[in-house]
Structure formats: C-alpha cells, structure tokens
Write a protein that holds these residues in place. Structure first.
Motif, PDB file in Angstrom:
ATOM      1  N   LEU A 193      21.738  73.225  16.845  1.00  0.00           N
ATOM      2  CA  LEU A 193      22.762  73.664  17.783  1.00  0.00           C
ATOM      3  C   LEU A 193      22.888  75.185  17.712  1.00  0.00           C
ATOM      4  CD1 LEU A 193      25.451  70.943  17.085  1.00  0.00           C
ATOM      5  CD2 LEU A 193      23.902  71.079  19.031  1.00  0.00           C
TER       6      LEU A 193
ATOM      7  N   LYS B  13      25.576  62.751  15.774  1.00  0.00           N
ATOM      8  CA  LYS B  13      25.257  62.853  17.198  1.00  0.00           C
ATOM      9  C   LYS B  13      24.308  61.751  17.615  1.00  0.00           C
ATOM     10  CE  LYS B  13      23.443  65.961  20.716  1.00  0.00           C
ATOM     11  NZ  LYS B  13      22.547  64.936  21.275  1.00  0.00           N
TER      12      LYS B  13
ATOM     13  N   LEU C 218      26.198  72.013  25.420  1.00  0.00           N
ATOM     14  CA  LEU C 218      27.421  71.392  24.936  1.00  0.00           C
ATOM     15  C   LEU C 218      28.568  72.389  24.976  1.00  0.00           C
ATOM     16  CD1 LEU C 218      25.780  69.677  21.884  1.00  0.00           C
ATOM     17  CD2 LEU C 218      27.088  68.425  23.601  1.00  0.00           C
TER      18      LEU C 218
ATOM     19  N   TYR D 131      28.710  66.480  11.246  1.00  0.00           N
ATOM     20  CA  TYR D 131      28.853  65.896  12.556  1.00  0.00           C
ATOM     21  C   TYR D 131      27.736  64.886  12.762  1.00  0.00           C
ATOM     22  CZ  TYR D 131      32.303  69.327  14.073  1.00  0.00           C
ATOM     23  OH  TYR D 131      33.444  70.084  14.208  1.00  0.00           O
TER      24      TYR D 131
ATOM     25  N   PHE E 248      24.422  66.606  11.667  1.00  0.00           N
ATOM     26  CA  PHE E 248      24.426  68.068  11.556  1.00  0.00           C
ATOM     27  C   PHE E 248      25.391  68.497  10.469  1.00  0.00           C
ATOM     28  CE2 PHE E 248      21.859  69.434  15.044  1.00  0.00           C
ATOM     29  CZ  PHE E 248      21.971  68.451  16.016  1.00  0.00           C
TER      30      PHE E 248
ATOM     31  N   LEU F  15      31.409  71.039   7.250  1.00  0.00           N
ATOM     32  CA  LEU F  15      31.658  69.836   8.038  1.00  0.00           C
ATOM     33  C   LEU F  15      30.345  69.118   8.305  1.00  0.00           C
ATOM     34  CD1 LEU F  15      33.198  72.558   9.459  1.00  0.00           C
ATOM     35  CD2 LEU F  15      34.451  70.706  10.552  1.00  0.00           C
TER      36      LEU F  15
ATOM     37  N   PHE G 287      33.551  68.243  20.779  1.00  0.00           N
ATOM     38  CA  PHE G 287      32.507  68.511  21.757  1.00  0.00           C
ATOM     39  C   PHE G 287      32.675  67.665  23.007  1.00  0.00           C
ATOM     40  CE2 PHE G 287      29.410  71.264  19.732  1.00  0.00           C
ATOM     41  CZ  PHE G 287      29.708  71.149  18.389  1.00  0.00           C
ATOM     42  N   GLY G 288      32.199  68.221  24.120  1.00  0.00           N
ATOM     43  CA  GLY G 288      32.056  67.440  25.328  1.00  0.00           C
ATOM     44  C   GLY G 288      30.824  66.556  25.245  1.00  0.00           C
TER      45      GLY G 288
ATOM     46  N   PRO H 191      28.162  65.878  19.726  1.00  0.00           N
ATOM     47  CA  PRO H 191      28.409  65.540  18.317  1.00  0.00           C
ATOM     48  C   PRO H 191      29.873  65.152  18.097  1.00  0.00           C
ATOM     49  CG  PRO H 191      27.246  67.633  18.523  1.00  0.00           C
ATOM     50  CD  PRO H 191      27.723  67.268  19.887  1.00  0.00           C
TER      51      PRO H 191
END
Lengths: 116, 114
Positions: free
Chosen positions: B44, A38, B90, A36, A89, A34, B105-106, A44
């Motif tokens: 992350l 941000k 997150l 993402y 990402f 995937l 995600f928040g 994200p």
C-alpha cells in the motif's frame, strides 16, 4: 527505502494450526503498530494493534507480539481457519513520539492461505 | 456510525484520458483523509493525505492530484492517465485519537488503464 518489511510474500498453513506472520521495521521512531487484513477487491480492515509500551496484545484468536530491541513484530493466529485466508498488512506510525502522526507506513503484505 | 463511500468500484480508461475518483465520509467531522494505491505485487503506497479542507500533502511525485473541497469529501484526479496509473485505489479516513486509532478504508476502485 522500505521502513516496514514483510519478507514473506506468502504463507500456507493447515486448518487448526498456528499461523505466524512476521514484520520488521527500521524506523526507531515508530511506536504504534497495526495489522490489517485484506480480501481481494476489498479495502483492508483493522485487525489488531499494539503500542510500544506493550510487548503483547491479544484479541481472541489473534495475538500480536512486539520485540522493540529487534524491531520486530509478529501476528499469531491460532487456530487458523480457512476464512483467515487473506493478505495481511503490517503498519507502523510514530504516533506517540509526535513524528508523522498523520500517516501509517505499510509493509507489502503477506498472503496467508489456510488449507482445509 | 461512521461510513466511507468510494466509487466507482471498477474503471477502465484509455491512456491520456482524465480521471476523477471520489470518496466521502459520513458520521464524523474533520477526519484525516488519505488516498492509497496498491499496484500489482506491491504494498500500500500513500499518495496523498489531508488534515483539513483545502490542505493536501503529496507523498509521491506523479501524474495524480488530490483535492478536498468539503470536510468529508476527497477527490483523486488526473488530467492524462498513464499505463502505470493502473492499480487498486483506496480511500481511508482516521481521527488519529488513541481511542479510535487507525484507518478505516473504503472498498476501493480497481483502475485499469488501457
């Protein structure tokens, strides 16, 4: 051990040109990938995904290519727009093979800057 | 539709103070829940995930803990913050079904430990 690698911390392109963001992975169990996007101070957001049974998936201006033999995927954005400027990402999971199926492993991200 | 709420948006805490960050999900049942941290200049990092009430898995040994007291509530805590706990936290949820695969995600919490 970085299982998902985005070796370019940043990329700068001109508006209207193609942006190519790259991602490499080391875990051969990964079978779902995937991307993402941000923005600063935000979470994200999902952009596009691809499973290992495909080598290409397209959604509007965004296309993801997967080369399983090279353990490499790339995200193409064409044409690039200033609003695309963000951190991107790459993420991977072994969803279909049944390993670690609750978790996504993320790369460190690439900051894309699209100049007007 | 499903929504995820995370608060506070920003937090400045002194070293040694406690921490509690809360995340709630609406519009879905029995989600997988996650806490991630983005430290300065890094990607992350998965801290904790939970597949059900009271079920917590820790990914990285550290000064933090997580709890899931209700199906759609996930809490990140610390008894004593360290400077190295600073970062962007997150919360995320997923159902891990092929039709809704991936995380939502928040909006994140910027924590600065001073």
């Amino acid at each position: 051990d970085q299982q998902v690698k985005q070796n370019s911390p940043s990329l700068s392109v001109q508006e209207g040109r193609i942006s190519i963001l790259n991602c490499d992975y080391t875990n051969s169990m990964f079978d779902y990938f995937l991307w993402y996007k941000k923005y600063p101070a935000e979470g994200p957001t999902f952009l596009i995904s691809i499973s290992s049974i495909k080598d290409k998936n397209e959604d509007g201006r965004f296309t993801v290519f997967l080369n399983k033999s090279a353990k490499h995927l790339s995200l193409h954005i064409v044409p690039s727009q200033p609003g695309d400027s963000a951190v991107y990402f790459c993420a991977a999971s072994s969803y279909y093979s049944g390993g670690s199926n609750y978790k996504l492993t993320f790369g460190k991200g690439t900051l894309l800057t699209v100049n007007p | 539709s499903q929504t995820i709420h995370q608060w506070p948006a920003t937090l400045v805490q002194p070293v040694g103070s406690p921490l509690s960050l809360e995340c709630t999900v609406e519009g879905t049942s029995n989600p997988n829940l996650y806490w991630y941290r983005q430290a300065a200049g890094r990607g992350l990092q998965l801290l904790f995930y939970s597949v059900g009430i009271g079920q917590i898995s820790s990914e990285v040994p550290q000064n933090l803990s997580a709890s899931r007291p209700q199906d759609r509530q996930f809490i990140l805590s610390s008894k004593k913050l360290l400077l190295s706990d600073s970062g962007f936290y997150l919360c995320a949820w997923s159902l891990f079904r092929t039709d809704v695969y991936g995380y939502t995600f928040g909006s994140g919490t910027r924590l600065t430990v001073v």
